[in-house]
Write an enzyme that holds these catalytic residues in place. Structure first.
Site: not given
Length: 217
Positions: A120, A26, A72, A133
């Site tokens: 993460r 990301k 969100f 992801h």
């Protein structure tokens, strides 16, 4: 800095098929992409394809369409279109489950508590800026890979549980929606109308033709 389209890097070995999944590095950790790719390779994955792209808000909305309407969603779209990302097609035995395990829980704070060695926990910032992801099932992997790599051929054809999963999540909802619209419209030629509707509303239809592909740095 963006530039003209570049060729997708393809590193697929001939005559080999193992399970595939999509991975995204990301925007907030794109500068760590080489480091993360090294971890991926050392974890037993092959990187079959990769491309560095910058999604528009519309393309980010299409990719995360399943979350449309959630609180969100706007911030997720803004985040994923805020800078370039790296899309990777990974392969190995049970690639989807192994990548999910390596990435860890969606929420970075939970990941640090329960899976401190996952990616993460190491690279994520908060519950949304979680660095990476991964596809969550076979049918999702198919759709997501085709989203970024429209010409990919994903084999073999799903069978057994994978086929049931694909039908229930993708085919049945789309077909039900099409048949509902067919009943409302009552066209003269229902077969042709439904065929045209299914082509136009195919959930696997590529929607990223105008993605900005960044020049390698």
């Amino acid at each position: 800095m963006t530039g003209e389209n570049t060729d997708i890097i393809t590193m697929e070995p001939p005559h080999i098929y193992v399970e595939r999944t999509l991975a995204l590095i990301k925007p907030d950790v794109i500068n760590k992409s080489e480091e993360i790719e090294d971890i991926i390779l050392r974890s037993g994955f092959a990187i079959l394809q990769k491309r560095r792209v910058h999604l528009t808000p519309e393309q980010a909305s299409d990719f995360y369409a399943e979350h449309y309407g959630k609180m969100f969603f706007p911030s997720l779209v803004a985040y994923m279109s805020s800078g370039p990302i790296m899309a990777l097609v990974l392969a190995r035995d049970q690639a989807i489950s192994y990548w999910t395990e390596l990435v860890g829980p969606t929420n970075t704070f939970k990941a640090r508590e329960t899976h401190p060695d996952c990616l993460r926990a190491i690279y994520g910032t908060d519950d949304q800026r979680n660095a990476l992801h991964g596809s969550d099932c076979f049918s999702t992997a198919q759709r997501e890979i085709r989203f970024f790599f429209p010409n990919s051929v994903i084999e073999p054809v799903a069978t057994g549980v994978a086929a049931v999963d694909y039908l229930s999540k993708t085919v049945n909802p789309t077909l039900l929606k099409g048949l509902t619209n067919l009943c409302k419209q009552k066209p003269e030629d229902p077969v042709i109308w439904l065929a045209d509707w299914l082509i136009e509303n195919n959930p696997n239809k590529p929607r990223v033709a105008q993605m900005i592909v960044e020049e390698p740095k």
